[in-house]
Design a protein around this motif. Structure first.
Motif, PDB file in Angstrom:
ATOM      1  N   GLU A  79       0.830  -1.200   0.000  1.00 40.38           N
ATOM      2  CA  GLU A  79       0.000   0.000   0.000  1.00 40.38           C
ATOM      3  C   GLU A  79       0.870   1.257   0.000  1.00 40.38           C
ATOM      4  N   LYS A  80       2.042   1.128   0.597  1.00 42.15           N
ATOM      5  CA  LYS A  80       2.974   2.251   0.637  1.00 42.15           C
ATOM      6  C   LYS A  80       3.880   2.269  -0.588  1.00 42.15           C
ATOM      7  N   GLY A  81       3.588   1.413  -1.553  1.00 39.40           N
ATOM      8  CA  GLY A  81       4.362   1.422  -2.797  1.00 39.40           C
ATOM      9  C   GLY A  81       5.640   0.620  -2.741  1.00 39.40           C
ATOM     10  N   VAL A  82       5.798  -0.195  -1.680  1.00 38.72           N
ATOM     11  CA  VAL A  82       6.986  -1.025  -1.585  1.00 38.72           C
ATOM     12  C   VAL A  82       6.748  -2.318  -2.368  1.00 38.72           C
ATOM     13  N   SER A  83       7.738  -2.750  -3.140  1.00 36.58           N
ATOM     14  CA  SER A  83       7.592  -4.021  -3.848  1.00 36.58           C
ATOM     15  C   SER A  83       8.023  -5.161  -2.922  1.00 36.58           C
ATOM     16  N   VAL A  84       7.144  -6.160  -2.781  1.00 36.38           N
ATOM     17  CA  VAL A  84       7.441  -7.275  -1.872  1.00 36.38           C
ATOM     18  C   VAL A  84       7.508  -8.582  -2.655  1.00 36.38           C
ATOM     19  N   LYS A  85       8.582  -9.330  -2.427  1.00 33.46           N
ATOM     20  CA  LYS A  85       8.695 -10.662  -3.013  1.00 33.46           C
ATOM     21  C   LYS A  85       9.073 -11.656  -1.916  1.00 33.46           C
ATOM     22  N   TYR A  86       8.839 -12.908  -2.207  1.00 32.84           N
ATOM     23  CA  TYR A  86       9.188 -13.955  -1.251  1.00 32.84           C
ATOM     24  C   TYR A  86      10.258 -14.839  -1.874  1.00 32.84           C
ATOM     25  N   ALA A  87      11.313 -15.107  -1.125  1.00 34.27           N
ATOM     26  CA  ALA A  87      12.394 -15.956  -1.625  1.00 34.27           C
ATOM     27  C   ALA A  87      12.215 -17.350  -1.036  1.00 34.27           C
ATOM     28  N   ILE A  88      12.002 -18.340  -1.912  1.00 37.05           N
ATOM     29  CA  ILE A  88      11.698 -19.687  -1.421  1.00 37.05           C
ATOM     30  C   ILE A  88      12.852 -20.638  -1.712  1.00 37.05           C
ATOM     31  N   HIS A  89      13.463 -21.129  -0.645  1.00 34.93           N
ATOM     32  CA  HIS A  89      14.493 -22.160  -0.811  1.00 34.93           C
ATOM     33  C   HIS A  89      13.803 -23.506  -1.028  1.00 34.93           C
ATOM     34  N   PRO A  90      14.358 -24.339  -1.932  1.00 32.05           N
ATOM     35  CA  PRO A  90      13.670 -25.610  -2.236  1.00 32.05           C
ATOM     36  C   PRO A  90      13.434 -26.507  -1.022  1.00 32.05           C
ATOM     37  N   VAL A  91      14.305 -26.432  -0.017  1.00 33.10           N
ATOM     38  CA  VAL A  91      14.081 -27.320   1.131  1.00 33.10           C
ATOM     39  C   VAL A  91      13.599 -26.565   2.369  1.00 33.10           C
ATOM     40  N   ALA A  92      13.137 -25.320   2.188  1.00 30.66           N
ATOM     41  CA  ALA A  92      12.568 -24.615   3.333  1.00 30.66           C
ATOM     42  C   ALA A  92      11.331 -25.372   3.792  1.00 30.66           C
ATOM     43  N   GLY A  93      11.245 -25.642   5.088  1.00 25.48           N
ATOM     44  CA  GLY A  93      10.086 -26.376   5.595  1.00 25.48           C
ATOM     45  C   GLY A  93      10.372 -27.857   5.725  1.00 25.48           C
ATOM     46  N   ARG A  94       9.303 -28.621   5.832  1.00 15.81           N
ATOM     47  CA  ARG A  94       9.439 -30.036   6.155  1.00 15.81           C
ATOM     48  C   ARG A  94       8.992 -30.957   5.018  1.00 15.81           C
ATOM     49  N   MET A  95       8.561 -30.387   3.908  1.00 18.47           N
ATOM     50  CA  MET A  95       8.279 -31.222   2.744  1.00 18.47           C
ATOM     51  C   MET A  95       8.526 -30.375   1.501  1.00 18.47           C
ATOM     52  N   PRO A  96       8.720 -31.014   0.353  1.00 14.04           N
ATOM     53  CA  PRO A  96       8.971 -30.242  -0.861  1.00 14.04           C
ATOM     54  C   PRO A  96       7.829 -29.249  -1.108  1.00 14.04           C
ATOM     55  N   GLY A  97       8.181 -27.983  -1.306  1.00 13.55           N
ATOM     56  CA  GLY A  97       7.167 -26.978  -1.609  1.00 13.55           C
ATOM     57  C   GLY A  97       6.330 -26.528  -0.418  1.00 13.55           C
ATOM     58  N   GLU A 138      -2.062 -20.509   1.369  1.00 13.71           N
ATOM     59  CA  GLU A 138      -3.196 -20.513   2.282  1.00 13.71           C
ATOM     60  C   GLU A 138      -3.507 -19.088   2.744  1.00 13.71           C
ATOM     61  N   ALA A 139      -2.466 -18.286   2.900  1.00 13.60           N
ATOM     62  CA  ALA A 139      -2.659 -16.900   3.347  1.00 13.60           C
ATOM     63  C   ALA A 139      -2.943 -15.981   2.168  1.00 13.60           C
ATOM     64  N   ASP A 140      -3.310 -16.557   1.020  1.00 16.69           N
ATOM     65  CA  ASP A 140      -3.671 -15.790  -0.174  1.00 16.69           C
ATOM     66  C   ASP A 140      -2.526 -14.999  -0.772  1.00 16.69           C
ATOM     67  N   VAL A 141      -1.310 -15.426  -0.521  1.00 15.13           N
ATOM     68  CA  VAL A 141      -0.190 -14.792  -1.206  1.00 15.13           C
ATOM     69  C   VAL A 141      -0.180 -15.337  -2.636  1.00 15.13           C
ATOM     70  N   PRO A 142      -0.242 -14.455  -3.643  1.00 12.35           N
ATOM     71  CA  PRO A 142      -0.273 -14.954  -5.026  1.00 12.35           C
ATOM     72  C   PRO A 142       1.006 -15.716  -5.350  1.00 12.35           C
ATOM     73  N   TYR A 143       0.871 -16.845  -6.076  1.00  8.99           N
ATOM     74  CA  TYR A 143       2.060 -17.683  -6.264  1.00  8.99           C
ATOM     75  C   TYR A 143       3.129 -17.010  -7.125  1.00  8.99           C
ATOM     76  N   ASP A 144       2.741 -16.001  -7.933  1.00 10.69           N
ATOM     77  CA  ASP A 144       3.782 -15.365  -8.745  1.00 10.69           C
ATOM     78  C   ASP A 144       4.643 -14.393  -7.938  1.00 10.69           C
ATOM     79  N   GLN A 145       4.298 -14.195  -6.665  1.00  5.58           N
ATOM     80  CA  GLN A 145       5.170 -13.409  -5.790  1.00  5.58           C
ATOM     81  C   GLN A 145       6.224 -14.277  -5.114  1.00  5.58           C
ATOM     82  N   LEU A 146       6.046 -15.593  -5.209  1.00  8.04           N
ATOM     83  CA  LEU A 146       7.000 -16.517  -4.599  1.00  8.04           C
ATOM     84  C   LEU A 146       8.068 -16.848  -5.634  1.00  8.04           C
ATOM     85  N   VAL A 147       9.307 -16.493  -5.335  1.00  7.92           N
ATOM     86  CA  VAL A 147      10.350 -16.617  -6.343  1.00  7.92           C
ATOM     87  C   VAL A 147      11.336 -17.713  -5.935  1.00  7.92           C
TER      88      VAL A 147
END
Lengths: 103, 480
Positions: free
Chosen positions: B350-368, B376-385
């Protein structure tokens, strides 16, 4: 041993492996979990085997228990697998096109 | 001949059987088409639906088989299993998805083992002679299915934290596992070669040995290695299903199982590559034991002091940034903070900041895992890089905010040859102009290594529960 039949089945197996590798090797990271969950549902095809075992004629008590339990597991696997994958994929949304950056 | 419901070579050629086989062919085509569609986010849901239709066709066709004469047990099993599967799939929280996937995988393996046991008992009781290839396939499906079932149950218990998630190993674990495998295979060979042995005893003994092996196989693996374990178990159930297909002479099982085996193998390999470890290294040498040099004597270790910050300063830093990259890890799932992250991103955008998410392939406890969590939190998948694409962008990022990720951001993987994680591809968070790390305390990550990132000049630590910290940041952002 019916070698002709065995070789035919091995051919099918090898071709299926190639198809599997070919189709799935290009999956993006975003879809790793749903893909795994969907393949989980597909190996629920074992319920076919469970149906054959549980539906066979003249069984003893042990077979009945094993067969019923196998159908139970298989049904759990198939239904749960497909439903949970659908639930996941339902959430995957693209960013709405009305984004400011699209000017 | 009439009492031979299983042996493929003996299934009588009949019109019904031919129709059923055509139905299986249709099912197989739908599986492949469905999976193909699952490789793109726009068509994935449709793909899952198509595969589901394939499954339905295969199931209905099977019910018309001439060997299937009693339906009461089928109905009983289905009436119990289907609703439980449906309800648990609808009710499960997205954060609990890894254990759900493990559980569904396990029951598939369990079904396969039970089918194999049942076949053996029928062969014995009916005094049915079966060919060696059918018997070998059946024993294979019994062994792999049992390993997969019990291994998945342990994975489920670990992921749902009903038992300790960290590695649990006995001394000489690999030796014991080797003996168990040898025992199961040996008994199977004995059963094949001997005549007149009691198969009831032997098959149950094989199932027990393989089951214990499954438990011991997964127990020593934990934490960040779970994605490899889950995809391995997935591949194993697929292979067991294919073996069961040989035993039953059923093409649908052979193809369906093998495709799953192939996809599971691909995923396992991807996960291992993302950790710069071999599959064998993950499965047969737990991190704690193989990296004996981990923790303390991993070189000199990072020096210097750690700067801490508060939510208000973090909020101001981000509010006046142009590019912010969010780096989520397993800690995000633990804190159930995915919705709060999304709120923070909304405020920033809303403040004009560009936000992206950096996803490591093994972040978490299962692939993806992170992708599902954020979806689930409605983050659009094209923001996940993905890692390769986001790494060049860190240099231009004003702020990188690390939430519950540790080892996948540790620069030691690139510049400290003595580090146990040296060589692992990481997210190059250290290239960002400012780094904010949300963390409970100074405890080290899963690998037990200090993270040099925390000691860098541009890094500030925001200590506390990730969800609470993020909520505070959201509040502060609203006031900026």
């Amino acid at each position: 041993m019916d070698y002709a039949n065995l070789i035919q089945q091995l051919t099918i197996l090898v071709l299926a492996a190639f198809i599997g590798f070919e189709v799935i090797s290009k999956v993006p990271q975003t879809l790793h979990t749903p893909l795994m969950s969907a393949t989980n549902a597909i190996h629920g095809i074992v319920i076919v085997g469970a149906l054959i075992v549980a539906g066979a004629a003249s069984q003893g008590t042990v077979q009945v228990i094993l067969g019923t339990l196998a159908v139970f597991f298989g049904a759990l696997n198939v239904v749960g697998g497909f439903v949970v994958t659908d639930r996941m994929l339902e959430m995957f949304k693209k960013k709405p096109a009305k984004n400011e950056e699209t000017a | 001949m009439l009492s031979l419901p299983f042996a493929s070579t003996l299934v009588a050629e009949s019109t019904t059987q031919n129709i059923i086989n055509v139905a299986y062919l249709v099912a197989i085509i739908l599986f492949v088409v469905g999976l193909k569609k699952l490789t793109s986010p726009t068509t994935a849901r449709q793909g899952n639906f198509i595969a589901g239709i394939g499954m339905f066709i295969a199931l209905v066709a099977t019910l018309f088989m001439e060997n299937i004469v009693t339906y009461e047990w089928i109905i009983l099993g289905t009436v119990l299993g289907a609703p439980i599967g449906f309800i648990s799939a609808r009710k499960v929280k997205m954060t609990a998805m890894p254990e759900m996937v493990a559980l569904f995988n396990g029951v598939g393996g369990g079904a396969i083992a039970l089918i194999a046991l049942s076949e053996y008992f029928v062969w014995t009781d009916g005094n049915v002679g079966v060919t060696t290839d059918v018997e070998v396939a059946s024993l294979l499906s019994l062994i792999i299915g049992s390993i997969s079932f019990w291994g998945s149950i342990v994975a489920f218990l670990k992921l749902s934290e009903r038992i300790k998630g960290s590695p649990i190993a006995l001394p000489g674990q690999q030796f014991i596992n080797g003996l168990l495998l040898l025992g199961a295979v040996g008994l199977a060979a004995f059963l094949l070669l001997s005549t007149g042995m009691d198969p009831y005893m032997l098959t149950v003994a094989i199932a027990v040995l393989a089951g214990v092996l499954g438990i011991f196989f997964v127990l020593p693996i934990g934490g960040a290695d779970m994605p490899v374990v889950i995809s391995t178990l997935n591949a194993m159930t697929g292979l067991a299903a294919a073996a069961a297909g040989f035993a039953l002479g059923n093409n649908a099982l052979i193809v369906g199982g093998m495709i799953v085996g192939a996809s599971g193998t691909i995923l396992t390999n991807l996960m291992a590559v993302a950790m710069n470890r071999t599959i064998a290294g993950v499965l047969f040498g737990s991190f704690g034991s193989s990296g004996g040099g981990g923790g303390a004597d991993a070189g000199e270790g990072p020096q210097g002091t750690v700067k801490s910050t508060d939510a208000a300063s973090a909020a101001i830093l981000m509010a006046y940034a142009q590019n912010v990259i969010v780096v989520p890890g397993y800690g995000l799932a633990v804190a159930q903070a995915q919705h709060t992250v999304r709120e923070m991103a909304d405020e920033l955008e809303e403040k004009g900041v560009s936000v992206k998410y950096a996803i490591h392939p093994v972040a978490g406890r299962m692939p993806g895992h992170m992708n599902v969590l954020l979806a689930e939190a409605d983050v659009p998948y094209d923001q996940l890089v993905e890692m390769e694409d986001i790494n060049p962008e860190f240099e231009r990022a004003d702020v990188a905010i690390v939430i519950g990720a540790n080892d996948v951001t540790n620069p030691a993987a690139k510049n400290n040859e003595a580090s146990p994680i040296y060589g692992m591809p990481i997210l190059e968070v250290d290239h960002a102009n400012n780094v904010i790390v949300l963390k409970r305390g100074m405890a080290s990550g899963y690998a037990g290594i200090e993270n040099e990132l925390f000691y860098l000049d541009q890094t500030q630590m925001l200590f506390g529960d990730a969800k609470d910290s993020l909520s505070e940041i959201v509040q502060e952002l609203k006031n900026v």
